[in-house]
Design a protein around this motif. Sequence first.
Motif, mmCIF file in Angstrom:
data_model
loop_
_atom_site.group_PDB
_atom_site.id
_atom_site.type_symbol
_atom_site.label_atom_id
_atom_site.label_comp_id
_atom_site.label_asym_id
_atom_site.label_seq_id
_atom_site.Cartn_x
_atom_site.Cartn_y
_atom_site.Cartn_z
ATOM 1 N N PRO A 239 0.824 -1.213 0.000
ATOM 2 C CA PRO A 239 0.000 0.000 0.000
ATOM 3 C C PRO A 239 0.858 1.263 0.000
ATOM 4 O O PRO A 239 1.774 1.394 0.825
ATOM 5 N N PRO A 240 0.584 2.192 -0.895
ATOM 6 C CA PRO A 240 1.363 3.432 -0.970
ATOM 7 C C PRO A 240 0.846 4.469 0.018
ATOM 8 O O PRO A 240 -0.119 4.231 0.761
ATOM 9 N N VAL A 241 1.482 5.627 0.006
ATOM 10 C CA VAL A 241 1.015 6.782 0.770
ATOM 11 C C VAL A 241 0.364 7.755 -0.200
ATOM 12 O O VAL A 241 0.935 8.096 -1.238
ATOM 13 N N TYR A 242 -0.843 8.187 0.130
ATOM 14 C CA TYR A 242 -1.539 9.197 -0.665
ATOM 15 C C TYR A 242 -1.078 10.575 -0.219
ATOM 16 O O TYR A 242 -1.004 10.870 0.981
ATOM 17 N N VAL A 243 -0.785 11.443 -1.189
ATOM 18 C CA VAL A 243 -0.413 12.826 -0.919
ATOM 19 C C VAL A 243 -1.324 13.733 -1.740
ATOM 20 O O VAL A 243 -1.397 13.593 -2.970
ATOM 21 N N GLY A 244 -2.021 14.638 -1.084
ATOM 22 C CA GLY A 244 -2.890 15.561 -1.815
ATOM 23 C C GLY A 244 -3.258 16.753 -0.961
ATOM 24 O O GLY A 244 -3.522 16.605 0.236
ATOM 25 N N PHE A 245 -3.279 17.949 -1.578
ATOM 26 C CA PHE A 245 -3.588 19.176 -0.849
ATOM 27 C C PHE A 245 -4.802 19.887 -1.411
ATOM 28 O O PHE A 245 -5.003 21.086 -1.161
ATOM 29 N N GLY A 246 -5.617 19.181 -2.189
ATOM 30 C CA GLY A 246 -6.892 19.709 -2.632
ATOM 31 C C GLY A 246 -6.773 21.032 -3.346
ATOM 32 O O GLY A 246 -6.014 21.188 -4.309
ATOM 33 N N SER A 247 -7.509 22.024 -2.858
ATOM 34 C CA SER A 247 -7.557 23.331 -3.494
ATOM 35 C C SER A 247 -6.523 24.299 -2.932
ATOM 36 O O SER A 247 -6.547 25.486 -3.253
ATOM 37 N N MET A 248 -5.599 23.812 -2.110
ATOM 38 C CA MET A 248 -4.621 24.700 -1.492
ATOM 39 C C MET A 248 -3.528 25.123 -2.487
ATOM 40 O O MET A 248 -3.136 24.342 -3.363
ATOM 41 N N GLN A 296 -13.119 7.860 -1.261
ATOM 42 C CA GLN A 296 -13.773 6.816 -0.469
ATOM 43 C C GLN A 296 -13.333 5.424 -0.913
ATOM 44 O O GLN A 296 -13.260 4.502 -0.102
ATOM 45 N N ALA A 297 -13.029 5.276 -2.204
ATOM 46 C CA ALA A 297 -12.554 3.994 -2.709
ATOM 47 C C ALA A 297 -11.056 3.834 -2.528
ATOM 48 O O ALA A 297 -10.562 2.720 -2.311
ATOM 49 N N LEU A 298 -10.311 4.939 -2.625
ATOM 50 C CA LEU A 298 -8.853 4.858 -2.580
ATOM 51 C C LEU A 298 -8.293 4.760 -1.170
ATOM 52 O O LEU A 298 -7.377 3.958 -0.908
ATOM 53 N N PHE A 299 -8.787 5.547 -0.239
ATOM 54 C CA PHE A 299 -8.146 5.658 1.070
ATOM 55 C C PHE A 299 -8.045 4.334 1.828
ATOM 56 O O PHE A 299 -7.024 4.093 2.492
ATOM 57 N N PRO A 300 -9.035 3.446 1.784
ATOM 58 C CA PRO A 300 -8.853 2.175 2.504
ATOM 59 C C PRO A 300 -7.718 1.321 1.954
ATOM 60 O O PRO A 300 -7.319 0.345 2.593
ATOM 61 N N ARG A 301 -7.165 1.680 0.805
ATOM 62 C CA ARG A 301 -6.132 0.868 0.162
ATOM 63 C C ARG A 301 -4.744 1.494 0.250
ATOM 64 O O ARG A 301 -3.814 1.027 -0.393
ATOM 65 N N VAL A 302 -4.616 2.572 1.034
ATOM 66 C CA VAL A 302 -3.307 3.202 1.194
ATOM 67 C C VAL A 302 -2.821 3.021 2.628
ATOM 68 O O VAL A 302 -3.589 2.668 3.530
ATOM 69 N N HIS A 307 -2.258 15.228 3.848
ATOM 70 C CA HIS A 307 -3.172 16.202 3.253
ATOM 71 C C HIS A 307 -3.161 17.500 4.036
ATOM 72 O O HIS A 307 -2.424 17.648 5.029
ATOM 73 N N HIS A 308 -3.997 18.457 3.606
ATOM 74 C CA HIS A 308 -4.000 19.810 4.143
ATOM 75 C C HIS A 308 -4.880 19.975 5.372
ATOM 76 O O HIS A 308 -4.833 21.018 6.017
ATOM 77 N N GLY A 309 -5.708 19.003 5.659
ATOM 78 C CA GLY A 309 -6.548 19.101 6.847
ATOM 79 C C GLY A 309 -7.909 19.711 6.616
ATOM 80 O O GLY A 309 -8.515 20.252 7.549
ATOM 81 N N GLY A 310 -8.427 19.632 5.394
ATOM 82 C CA GLY A 310 -9.795 20.046 5.164
ATOM 83 C C GLY A 310 -10.758 19.122 5.897
ATOM 84 O O GLY A 310 -10.464 17.943 6.123
ATOM 85 N N ALA A 311 -11.928 19.654 6.253
ATOM 86 C CA ALA A 311 -12.887 18.855 7.022
ATOM 87 C C ALA A 311 -13.285 17.588 6.279
ATOM 88 O O ALA A 311 -13.369 16.497 6.870
ATOM 89 N N GLY A 312 -13.532 17.697 4.963
ATOM 90 C CA GLY A 312 -13.973 16.540 4.202
ATOM 91 C C GLY A 312 -12.911 15.468 4.090
ATOM 92 O O GLY A 312 -13.190 14.274 4.283
ATOM 93 N N THR A 313 -11.680 15.865 3.778
ATOM 94 C CA THR A 313 -10.603 14.880 3.638
ATOM 95 C C THR A 313 -10.292 14.228 4.976
ATOM 96 O O THR A 313 -10.062 13.016 5.052
ATOM 97 N N THR A 314 -10.286 15.023 6.059
ATOM 98 C CA THR A 314 -10.034 14.463 7.387
ATOM 99 C C THR A 314 -11.083 13.418 7.739
ATOM 100 O O THR A 314 -10.763 12.330 8.243
ATOM 101 N N THR A 315 -12.345 13.715 7.458
ATOM 102 C CA THR A 315 -13.423 12.783 7.783
ATOM 103 C C THR A 315 -13.348 11.537 6.919
ATOM 104 O O THR A 315 -13.540 10.407 7.408
ATOM 105 N N THR A 316 -13.066 11.700 5.628
ATOM 106 C CA THR A 316 -12.988 10.544 4.731
ATOM 107 C C THR A 316 -11.839 9.624 5.128
ATOM 108 O O THR A 316 -11.977 8.392 5.125
ATOM 109 N N ALA A 317 -10.695 10.200 5.478
ATOM 110 C CA ALA A 317 -9.562 9.383 5.917
ATOM 111 C C ALA A 317 -9.879 8.667 7.226
ATOM 112 O O ALA A 317 -9.519 7.497 7.414
#
Length: 399
Positions: A239-248, A296-302, A307-317
């Motif tokens: 499993p890799p590490v996901y890196v993403g900062f959304g709209s930042m 939602q499909a990717l995170f369980p596989r990493v 990430h940047h700490g947005g509410a949505g990404t934090t909750t999904t992770a």
Amino acid sequence: MRVLLTGVGTRGDVQPVVALAVEMRRRGHDVRLCVPPNFIDWVGGLGFTATPIGIAMRPPSGAAAAQASMPTPEQVRALVEHLVRDQFDATASAAEGCDVIVAGGAHQYAARSVAERRGIPAVVAVYAPVALPSPDHAPGGVTGGDAESNLRRWQDESRSWNERLVERLNANRERLGLGPLSDVLSHVLGKAPWLAADSVLGPLPATPGQEVTQTGAWLLADQAPLVPELEAFLAAGEPPVYVGFGSMPVDQQSGRMVIEAVRAAGRRVVLSQGWAELGLVDDASDCIAIGDVNQQALFPRVAAVVHHGGAGTTTTAARAGVPQVIVPMFSDQPYWASRVRALGIGMSVARGALSAESLLAALRGALEHGVAARAGAIAGAVAVDGTAVAAELLERAAA
């Protein structure tokens, strides 16, 4: 029931409103949307017709970004005046014939005034506890501190809102035939705002003078499959590490540092290019760059999510049960970083302290077995019915 749902800002501000729109439509209600112009096509693909509101928040890229300059104070004042007037015009037009208005985010200047003019109820929902004035925290996502100093800072924050906005709001309220306001922030939030955040990740703070209802996070279900290239990459190793900062607005050098840190931790990288259009640093097989993806499909596989700490990404992770490393930049992001640390489900690195070395240390901490175990345990406690709770509240109010 005919409902107007309005969201302004970036994807993280707008997507929760769209999630509630989907739930209200599923229950047979007539839904109208106001969203920024860069999201009109997206919500159209979901079957909604929307009124544009505000401006496209996506920053310029490439040559346009290089030529862009910071706006002058005069330009900022003119932009704010335009945005306030536009919110009043767009919301008033879309609210024609509606029974209720639901506004997502704290910068909803027009929703409650338009509802007042039309004699219909309105509610403003915020996505993080730190958007609510409270003795438990200061404005700007800062936690800690004593109650007295926190309340003083909220008084300063209220004065700042008034200095920027009270004349503009009152000018637009006068156009609607409404009387003037004296306190913008208390008007925008109202006495009974909603907190659209999970109670485990973001518990409700003390809110003197307000009766806040916590609905849980508004999550938009995503059924989109992962692209074949990403599926092949995931299948090709650990499993890799996901890196993403959304709209930042992250610079390319920061993207390079993050890739270096993940590699130093012995992990492969899934790099979400985001609005900053981050790119790979070489053509090595241990990295893949992707565009928009079903988290939602990717995170369980990493192995972890950086990430940047947005509410949505934090909750999904958190729902995926995966450790997190947050690099907060502004708004409520420092709060979510503090909650991830407090729950023991991840680490954080201050934006000003970001380096390959600091991120490597945080990533190693997040990948420890105990952190992963706590992240897995928390996953089952994160509620998934926030939109259903909100929809039921609206239906009860209508009944």
